[in-house]
Design a protein around this motif. Structure first.
Motif, PDB file in Angstrom:
ATOM      1  N   CYS A  12       0.862  -1.181   0.000  1.00 30.80           N
ATOM      2  CA  CYS A  12       0.000   0.000   0.000  1.00 30.80           C
ATOM      3  C   CYS A  12       0.899   1.231   0.000  1.00 30.80           C
ATOM      4  O   CYS A  12       2.047   1.166   0.439  1.00 30.80           O
ATOM      5  CB  CYS A  12      -0.900   0.019   1.233  1.00 30.80           C
ATOM      6  N   ARG A  15      -0.483   3.241   5.203  1.00 27.40           N
ATOM      7  CA  ARG A  15      -1.467   2.453   5.960  1.00 27.40           C
ATOM      8  C   ARG A  15      -2.664   3.326   6.322  1.00 27.40           C
ATOM      9  O   ARG A  15      -2.502   4.423   6.860  1.00 27.40           O
ATOM     10  CB  ARG A  15      -0.853   1.928   7.269  1.00 27.40           C
ATOM     11  N   CYS A  16      -3.857   2.820   6.065  1.00 31.25           N
ATOM     12  CA  CYS A  16      -5.056   3.497   6.542  1.00 31.25           C
ATOM     13  C   CYS A  16      -5.108   3.341   8.071  1.00 31.25           C
ATOM     14  O   CYS A  16      -4.569   2.377   8.619  1.00 31.25           O
ATOM     15  CB  CYS A  16      -6.294   2.882   5.901  1.00 31.25           C
ATOM     16  N   TYR A  18      -7.298   2.434  10.135  1.00 31.72           N
ATOM     17  CA  TYR A  18      -8.080   1.347  10.735  1.00 31.72           C
ATOM     18  C   TYR A  18      -7.565  -0.028  10.311  1.00 31.72           C
ATOM     19  O   TYR A  18      -8.099  -1.048  10.736  1.00 31.72           O
ATOM     20  CB  TYR A  18      -9.555   1.457  10.311  1.00 31.72           C
ATOM     21  N   CYS A  19      -6.531  -0.070   9.470  1.00 31.43           N
ATOM     22  CA  CYS A  19      -6.175  -1.305   8.769  1.00 31.43           C
ATOM     23  C   CYS A  19      -5.338  -2.245   9.617  1.00 31.43           C
ATOM     24  O   CYS A  19      -4.322  -1.842  10.195  1.00 31.43           O
ATOM     25  CB  CYS A  19      -5.398  -0.954   7.502  1.00 31.43           C
ATOM     26  N   PHE A  21      -4.806  -5.412   7.999  1.00 29.34           N
ATOM     27  CA  PHE A  21      -4.572  -6.461   6.995  1.00 29.34           C
ATOM     28  C   PHE A  21      -3.071  -6.695   6.823  1.00 29.34           C
ATOM     29  O   PHE A  21      -2.250  -5.881   7.249  1.00 29.34           O
ATOM     30  CB  PHE A  21      -5.161  -6.050   5.634  1.00 29.34           C
ATOM     31  N   GLY A  60      -5.775  -7.385  -1.525  1.00 26.01           N
ATOM     32  CA  GLY A  60      -4.609  -6.808  -0.881  1.00 26.01           C
ATOM     33  C   GLY A  60      -4.902  -6.325   0.517  1.00 26.01           C
ATOM     34  O   GLY A  60      -5.829  -6.782   1.169  1.00 26.01           O
ATOM     35  N   GLY A  61      -4.049  -5.341   0.880  1.00 31.17           N
ATOM     36  CA  GLY A  61      -3.160  -4.523   0.078  1.00 31.17           C
ATOM     37  C   GLY A  61      -3.890  -3.737  -1.031  1.00 31.17           C
ATOM     38  O   GLY A  61      -5.100  -3.576  -1.020  1.00 31.17           O
ATOM     39  N   THR A  62      -3.082  -3.304  -1.945  1.00 27.72           N
ATOM     40  CA  THR A  62      -3.581  -2.509  -3.070  1.00 27.72           C
ATOM     41  C   THR A  62      -3.102  -3.146  -4.369  1.00 27.72           C
ATOM     42  O   THR A  62      -2.051  -2.769  -4.910  1.00 27.72           O
ATOM     43  CB  THR A  62      -3.095  -1.040  -2.968  1.00 27.72           C
ATOM     44  N   ASN A  95      -7.653   0.864  -5.645  1.00 31.20           N
ATOM     45  CA  ASN A  95      -7.921   2.043  -4.831  1.00 31.20           C
ATOM     46  C   ASN A  95      -7.928   3.269  -5.710  1.00 31.20           C
ATOM     47  O   ASN A  95      -7.003   3.472  -6.506  1.00 31.20           O
ATOM     48  CB  ASN A  95      -6.847   2.193  -3.743  1.00 31.20           C
ATOM     49  N   ARG A 132      -7.334   7.416   4.199  1.00 27.28           N
ATOM     50  CA  ARG A 132      -7.382   7.000   2.791  1.00 27.28           C
ATOM     51  C   ARG A 132      -6.548   7.978   1.956  1.00 27.28           C
ATOM     52  O   ARG A 132      -6.428   9.146   2.293  1.00 27.28           O
ATOM     53  CB  ARG A 132      -8.829   6.987   2.283  1.00 27.28           C
TER      54      ARG A 132
HETATM   55  S1  SF4 Z   1      -5.750   0.471   1.229  1.00 36.57           S
HETATM   56 FE1  SF4 Z   1      -6.751  -1.296   2.215  1.00 36.57          FE
HETATM   57  S2  SF4 Z   1      -5.087  -2.743   2.634  1.00 36.57           S
HETATM   58 FE2  SF4 Z   1      -4.147  -0.734   2.195  1.00 36.57          FE
HETATM   59  S3  SF4 Z   1      -3.839   0.182   4.184  1.00 36.57           S
HETATM   60 FE3  SF4 Z   1      -5.819   0.908   3.427  1.00 36.57          FE
HETATM   61  S4  SF4 Z   1      -7.335  -0.567   4.230  1.00 36.57           S
HETATM   62 FE4  SF4 Z   1      -5.305  -1.482   4.455  1.00 36.57          FE
END
Ligand code: SF4
Length: 399
Positions: A12, A15-16, A18-19, A21, A60-62, A95, A132
């Motif tokens: 990515c 990082r968002c 809240y993420c 993943f 993902g990820g992106t 994204n 975002r």
């Molecule tokens: S784009 Fe999706 S995977 Fe990437 S950091 Fe944001 S929420 Fe997480």
């Protein structure tokens, strides 16, 4: 048979908030080696495919950070081994802010036929709070460009139940999203995960904690709005634009099959029906032939192991028949189609009534489940309380 292939892209731009993943910011330089490792893992696992893939999902990820040429190389490698079924659904998560018209055209030409855009909100202040990388206008532009590039099967993701989010703001996000005329929508309630910057902001009091009652009201509001707009809710968090109007919210799909509704996610149907899938890439999970395994999480470890010619697995477990039955119920009840008795019998050689009759009758008495001997499905009320029902189907040592 259906067989789903998942390809994880753990990169990515940032990082968002809240993420949680399995994704990493600042590792884009690993992309070429990572794609090479994905090709290597495909070679190592080609013999594990029980059938050509009926769906491929780049998640993902992106994944839209991968050059279209790399997506093409990966798909060509699957095709060249005769491991891609004709007419396969090929989805890529994208994204807004990472794609332009040329890239989207390249993806379409590579064979991608479905895009899932992480839009999340139509309110720029909410997008900033979530960390975002894009604005709402950029999301609108990405959707328009995707259409110009030839994509018709577009899915959009939204998140609700955000700190400070009002019902009016959520209604506005839904209205503006519906104006984009997507084929499919996924709506997720925000889950505040430990260790994320969002959780820290809430703990410090910089942001208010999300209100679960308000989130429930948002979910119901969305259900009504999407039903009026011609979408069928076919899974707890997923809606597809119907070929016909749904007679009611959470209606049984025509013929009892989600596919008959319209452009549902065929890939995700494989998960909900608990049919086999194979995941390639860092942290990817697989469920094949009575065994579940997960790959190592970090892309550097993943690349190193594949380069050494080793399967990049971190964990593996055998899945007992009893657990497989329980998971089939737990996942299948997420769908409006529920679990059919004939399909259960054909798969396990034992009747649904014999294994779960008492449990089904109990939840039916409580008004959360329909069970008519042919099919078990959550009621519209049960759909709101699904998590309470699902655990009842797992063996005691797993619940
Ligand atoms: S784009 Fe999706 S995977 Fe990437 S950091 Fe944001 S929420 Fe997480």
């Amino acid at each position: 048979m259906t067989f789903a292939l998942y390809i994880h892209v753990p990169f990515c731009l940032r990082r968002c908030t809240y993420c949680d993943f399995n994704t990493y910011a600042g590792l884009l330089s690993l992309r070429p080696a990572y794609v090479q490792a994905l090709l290597g893992e495909l070679t190592l696992r080609a013999a594990q495919f029980p059938a050509p893939a009926t769906s491929v999902y780049f998640g993902g990820g992106t994944p839209s950070l991968l050059p279209a040429a790399d997506v093409r190389r990966l798909l060509d490698a699957v095709r060249d081994r005769q491991l891609l079924a004709d007419g396969a659904e090929i989805t890529l998560e994208a994204n807004p802010g990472t794609v332009d018209l040329a890239a989207l055209r390249g993806l379409r030409q590579a064979g991608v036929n479905r895009l899932s855009f992480g839009v999340q909100s139509a309110q720029d202040a909410e997008l900033r709070m979530l960390g975002r990388i894009h604005t709402w206008d950029e999301a609108v532009q990405a959707v328009r460009q995707a259409r110009r590039a030839g994509f018709t099967n577009l899915s959009l993701d939204l998140i609700f139940g955000l700190p400070g989010q009002t019902l009016a703001a959520w209604q506005d996000t839904l209205n503006r999203t519906l104006d984009l005329a997507p084929a499919h929508l996924s709506l997720y309630a925000l889950s505040v995960e430990e260790g994320t910057p969002l959780a820290a902001s809430i703990a410090e009091g910089t942001l208010p904690a999300p209100d679960p009652d308000l989130a429930a009201a948002m979910y119901e509001l969305a259900g009504d709005a999407l039903h009026r707009a011609g979408f069928w809710q076919y899974e707890i968090s997923n809606w597809a634009r119907g070929h016909t109007a749904a007679p009611e919210i959470w209606a049984l799909p025509p013929g009892g099959l989600s596919e008959n509704i319209g452009p549902v996610s065929r890939h995700n149907l494989s998960y909900w029906r608990n049919t086999p899938w194979l995941g390639l890439g860092a942290g990817a999970h697989s469920w094949l032939a009575g065994r579940r395994h997960a790959n190592v999480l970090h892309p550097r470890d993943y690349i190193r192991l594949v380069q050494a010619g080793e399967l990049p697995e971190a964990t593996a477990e055998a899945i007992s028949r009893r657990l497989e039955q329980g998971e089939t119920m737990m996942m299948g009840l997420r769908l409006a189609e529920g679990v059919g008795a004939a399909r259960f019998q054909a798969r396990f050689g034992v009747s649904l009534a014999a294994v779960y009759g008492a449990t089904l009758r109990r939840w039916q008495d409580w008004g959360l489940l329909h069970w008519d001997g042919d099919r078990a499905r959550l009621t519209a009320r049960g759909r709101l309380l699904g998590n309470q029902v699902f655990g009842a189907f797992l063996p005691d040592d797993e619940a």
